[in-house]
Each structure stands twice: as structure tokens, then as C-alpha cells.
Write a protein that holds these residues in place. Structure first.
Motif, short mmCIF file in Angstrom:
data_model
loop_
_atom_site.label_atom_id
_atom_site.label_comp_id
_atom_site.label_asym_id
_atom_site.label_seq_id
_atom_site.Cartn_x
_atom_site.Cartn_y
_atom_site.Cartn_z
N ALA A 134 -46.17 7.95 24.04
CA ALA A 134 -47.38 7.34 24.60
C ALA A 134 -47.11 6.39 25.75
O ALA A 134 -48.05 5.88 26.36
CB ALA A 134 -48.13 6.61 23.49
N GLY A 135 -45.83 6.12 26.05
CA GLY A 135 -45.52 5.30 27.21
C GLY A 135 -44.81 4.00 26.93
O GLY A 135 -44.53 3.23 27.86
N PHE A 136 -44.48 3.71 25.66
CA PHE A 136 -43.67 2.52 25.38
C PHE A 136 -42.32 2.67 26.07
O PHE A 136 -41.80 3.78 26.22
CB PHE A 136 -43.47 2.36 23.87
N ALA A 137 -41.75 1.55 26.47
CA ALA A 137 -40.51 1.59 27.25
C ALA A 137 -39.27 1.80 26.40
O ALA A 137 -38.29 2.41 26.85
CB ALA A 137 -40.36 0.31 28.06
N SER A 138 -39.30 1.30 25.16
CA SER A 138 -38.09 1.33 24.33
C SER A 138 -38.48 1.07 22.89
O SER A 138 -39.64 0.80 22.57
CB SER A 138 -37.09 0.27 24.81
N THR A 139 -37.49 1.14 22.00
CA THR A 139 -37.68 0.86 20.58
C THR A 139 -36.51 0.05 20.07
O THR A 139 -35.41 0.09 20.64
CB THR A 139 -37.80 2.17 19.77
N SER A 140 -36.74 -0.69 18.99
CA SER A 140 -35.64 -1.40 18.34
C SER A 140 -35.00 -0.54 17.26
O SER A 140 -34.00 -0.93 16.66
CB SER A 140 -36.16 -2.70 17.71
N ASN A 141 -35.58 0.67 17.01
CA ASN A 141 -35.11 1.54 15.94
C ASN A 141 -33.94 2.40 16.42
O ASN A 141 -34.11 3.30 17.26
CB ASN A 141 -36.26 2.43 15.46
N LEU A 142 -32.76 2.14 15.90
CA LEU A 142 -31.56 2.85 16.37
C LEU A 142 -31.55 4.31 15.95
O LEU A 142 -31.01 5.16 16.66
CB LEU A 142 -30.32 2.13 15.85
N ALA A 143 -32.15 4.63 14.81
CA ALA A 143 -32.20 6.04 14.38
C ALA A 143 -33.02 6.86 15.37
O ALA A 143 -32.67 8.00 15.69
CB ALA A 143 -32.79 6.15 12.98
N ALA A 144 -34.11 6.29 15.87
CA ALA A 144 -34.92 6.98 16.86
C ALA A 144 -34.15 7.14 18.16
O ALA A 144 -34.26 8.17 18.85
CB ALA A 144 -36.23 6.22 17.10
N GLY A 145 -33.36 6.13 18.50
CA GLY A 145 -32.53 6.23 19.70
C GLY A 145 -31.51 7.35 19.59
O GLY A 145 -31.31 8.13 20.52
N ALA A 146 -30.88 7.44 18.41
CA ALA A 146 -29.86 8.46 18.20
C ALA A 146 -30.45 9.86 18.14
O ALA A 146 -29.88 10.81 18.69
CB ALA A 146 -29.09 8.16 16.92
N LYS A 147 -31.59 10.00 17.48
CA LYS A 147 -32.17 11.33 17.25
C LYS A 147 -32.93 11.86 18.46
O LYS A 147 -32.86 13.05 18.77
CB LYS A 147 -33.11 11.28 16.04
N TYR A 148 -33.65 10.97 19.15
CA TYR A 148 -34.54 11.44 20.21
C TYR A 148 -34.17 10.95 21.61
O TYR A 148 -34.87 11.26 22.57
CB TYR A 148 -35.98 11.01 19.89
#
Length: 428
Positions: free
Chosen positions: A176-190
């Protein structure tokens, strides 16, 4: 990202229908099911399709292994005929739908599932679980992005939802346009950019705030964000700049009257020579609180609970209904829940300028083609085989373009009619 085999996300009533259909010989009838919303959540003017990209791998792995079949048999949920059918289950049908990141409205046929009755109905709970959750998060996140007016937003809601939902939420928010996440699993997977800073606990761990800031800067350098509201915000900012110098990347404020605090913090940072130090605000942010800060010197937002909970609309209200059996349209006539039979084809019409004006949905046919029409459906699964997935970054850009295309009234946060009307043309 689930603790359970995808097949056990099936509801028992689906297996009840399959057992009966196998017994009476209707399980193999060719059917078409559609996912759509009868209405949008209160106050919303559009929905966002999110989740099809996750569904591909879930459908690929949708298998009833020995352990699952044994559980169902021993619990008396299925008979031997159904148990054997489940053990050999493979989806062999077709799935078509709106592109991920597409906008939808009441009546939009956002997903179409074709195959035998049994192989399609067993997927109902899985499909609705993913689409309702991800679409709700994406719609809330899109409204926040609009309210932020180009300022970045960090998704930081992992502690406010189920651990698997946290990863899906981060993905939907990024779509939806968020710049980043604090969730490392989402960073690794996506491949989503990740970011984060310390919490109040880190400051409280040390003998004083200055010691905490010095420790963080020593470990991470000046390109970090210091949390300045553990004690006194003004003194926290002074301590941060005293430790890191005027080229500190950012400070974060997580409490208080953020409008007033942002103004005072900007003035103080500038007086200390930290004119390039950014101000990040967080703490129960939603689209409305973000909008109230539009005129304040805020550089970035952090959103948690509101985004992962759909900002008051935790489900997109999507349903999965049978619309066709052996080529014959079928309809539900219940009051307030009536359906339009037949497989649908949808196009969105636009002005020459690119502004969307209407969505046309035709049952068992194809809408007349006009200049600037855009066909909304694409293939996700053909003959049981997954079609090459679209990268998340492309879906993210698709949504951005869709939001640009709707009339500006459709982006308002206030209640109102759907951004564009949907005309459903029933079977002749």
C-alpha cells in the motif's frame, strides 16, 4: 508463515459438503465460485486487493498429508471415501482475479475459482482468510499513505497481532506504500526494507539517558534514531545532539501532544544546529491522526496497531459464492444477500485523461470495449499450475497508479459513496 498445514485451515462445514457431494455424485460438477464484497466497510470509498501473491504458495502446498487425514478420520469428521479423496487432493482448476494492488468496489468480482465443486469449495476458508485480512490491512495502509502526503511511514505493528499475521500485515502495508517495516521475517521473506530503533527499556537500562544514547551511537553510528521521550523530551533532544552531534539522523517521539511537540522539537533541533535531523512520530497513529499532523514539521510516521487491525475495519467483508454450475448461472435469493449468477468479466472505464469513471461487470459475457477501458482480471492458476507471480514492487506501483486514477473525492477520509460506481449486467 503459518504454524499449521494449509489444508487444516479448512472449516469443517466444507468437508461436510464434500462428503455429501461425493456420496450423491455431484462433487465433480464443474462450478465457478467468485469472491466479492457486497459493501465496503463503513466510511470507506474503495477497497484494495491484497493477498493473491501469498495465495499462490498456499494453494501449491494445500495437501492433506497422512497426519491430517488420520486426524479427520479418527475424529469422525470424514468417512473413508472422503478420507481417500482428501489424501489425493490436488487443485486442478483455474483461478483468475484482479491484480494485486487493484482497487475494488461493491460487486467487483475480485477472484474467480473454476473447477469441480469439491476441489473449489475446499479452498473457501483459506481464500477468504488471506484476502479478507490482507485487503483490510492494505486499505487501511493506503489511507494512511494518502494522509501522509508523501512522508514515509514505518509499519511497526508486529506486537499487536498474531505472529503470522504480523508478516502478512507488513507485506500488505508495503504493497500500500509504506516505506519499511520493523518485522525482520517480512524483510527476509518478501525483501521489504526494514528499520527500527531502541525502546524505552534500553534507556531505562542505563544509569542515565546520556549513557543510553552514547551506547547506541557507539554501536550504530550517527545514522540512527534516538528515542527522546523517556523522561523530558526537550532535555532528551539536547542530550541526543550533545552525544551524536548535529548530524544525528533522527529523533523519535512516541507520546504526548504530537502536534505541539513536533513544532517545539523542530525549533529546538534547529537552534542546536541539527537542521537536518529528522523527526519521527509514533504512538497509536492512524489515518486521522496522521492527517492532523500534515502541517507540522514531521518527517516520518510509525504506525502499528491501527494498520494491522485494519484501522477499525479488520476484515474487508469479502464472501465466496457459487455462481455457476455446469455452465448454468445459479443465484442466492436471500434478503439483503442476493447474488448475480454466472461468471463475471470486468473492465474499468476511464476518461482520456486517465481518471476512472465506472466499472462494468458482465455476467457470462464480455463488456463492449471502449477506448481507455482496462480489463481487470488476470490468470493466477491455470489447470492447477501457478502462473509466474508478479513482483511485489510491481503490485505496489500498480496500486499507486490506481489511487492516482480515481476522482480526488475518492481519497477523502470522510464517509461517502464509493469512488467509482459499479454496474453489474446480469445474464441475458
Amino acid at each position: 508463515m503459518t504454524a499449521y498445514p494449509p489444508a487444516l485451515l479448512t472449516d469443517q462445514y466444507e468437508l461436510t459438503m464434500i462428503s455429501a457431494a461425493l456420496k450423491d455424485g455431484t462433487a465433480d460438477r464443474r462450478c465457478v465460485f467468485e469472491v466479492f464484497a457486497r459493501r465496503l466497510p463503513s466510511g470507506r470509498r474503495y477497497g484494495v486487493v491484497a493477498g493473491p501473491g501469498r495465495l499462490a504458495e498456499l494453494i501449491r502446498d494445500f495437501r492433506f498429508g497422512d497426519a491430517e487425514v488420520d486426524f479427520l478420520r479418527k475424529a469422525g469428521i470424514v468417512d473413508e471415501t472422503t478420507a481417500r479423496w482428501l489424501a489425493g487432493y490436488r487443485f486442478t482448476g483455474d483461478i483468475d482475479g484482479y491484480a494485486e494492488g487493484e482497487l475494488f468496489f461493491p460487486g467487483s468480482p475480485i477472484l474467480t475459482v473454476s473447477g469441480t465443486f469439491a476441489e473449489c469449495v475446499v479452498l473457501e476458508t483459506l481464500l477468504l482468510s488471506v484476502l479478507n485480512h490482507d485487503s483490510a490491512v492494505a486499505a487501511a495502509a493506503a489511507r494512511m499513505v494518502t494522509a501522509a502526503r508523501g512522508r514515509p511511514i514505518i509499519e511497526m505493528g508486529s506486537r499487536r497481532t498474531h505472529e503470522a499475521a504480523a508478516v502478512a500485515s507488513a507485506r500488505a502495508a508495503y504493497l500500500a506504500g509504506f516505506a519499511s517495516t520493523s518485522n525482520l521475517a517480512a524483510g527476509a521473506k518478501y525483501g521489504i526494507p526494514t528499520t527500527g530503533t531502541s525502546a524505552h527499556a534500553f534507556t531505562l537500562l542505563h544509569d542515565d539517558e546520556t549513557a543510553a544514547f552514547a551506547s547506541q551511537v557507539a554501536a550504530l553510528g550517527k545514522n540512527t534514531t534516538l528515542l527522546v521521550d523517556t523522561y523530558d523530551i526537550a532535555q532528551g533532544i539536547r542530550n541526543a545532539i550533545a552525544v551524536a552531534g548535529p548530524d544525528l539522523r533522527a529523533v523519535r517521539i512516541d507520546s504526548g501532544d504530537l502536534s505541539v511537540l513536533a513544532q517545539h522539537s523542530r525549533e529546538l533541533l534547529d537552534s542546536l544546529g541539527a537542521t537536518e535531523t529528522k523527526i519521527i512520530v509514533s504512538g497509536d497513529m492512524d489515518e486521522y491522526s496522521i492527517a492532523t499532523l500534515a502541517a507540522e514539521p514531521v518527517d516520518m510516521y510509525g504506525a502499528g496497531t491501527a494498520v494491522v487491525a485494519g484501522s477499525g475495519a479488520p476484515t474487508a467483508g469479502l464472501v465466496y459464492k457459487l455462481v455457476e454450475v455446469e455452465g448454468r448461472p445459479v443465484v442466492k435469493r436471500s434478503e439483503n444477500k442476493a447474488t448475480v449468477g454466472g461468471r463475471k468479466t470486468a473492465v474499468r472505464r476511464h476518461k482520456p485523461t486517465g481518471t476512472a469513471t465506472e466499472e462494468i461487470v458482465v455476467s457470462q459475457g464480455v463488456p463492449d470495449h471502449r477506448p481507455n477501458d482496462r480489463l481487470l482480471q488476470r490468470s493466477y492458476v491455470v489447470g492447477g499450475e501457478i502462473v509466474d507471480p508478479v513482483p511485489l514492487t510491481e503490485s505496489r506501483e500498480h496500486l499507486r497508479q490506481c489511487l492516482i486514477s480515481i476522482p480526488w473525492e475518492g481519497l477523502k477520509l470522510s464517509a461517502g459513496d464509493p469512488a467509482i460506481p459499479v454496474t453489474v449486467v446480469p445474464t441475458a
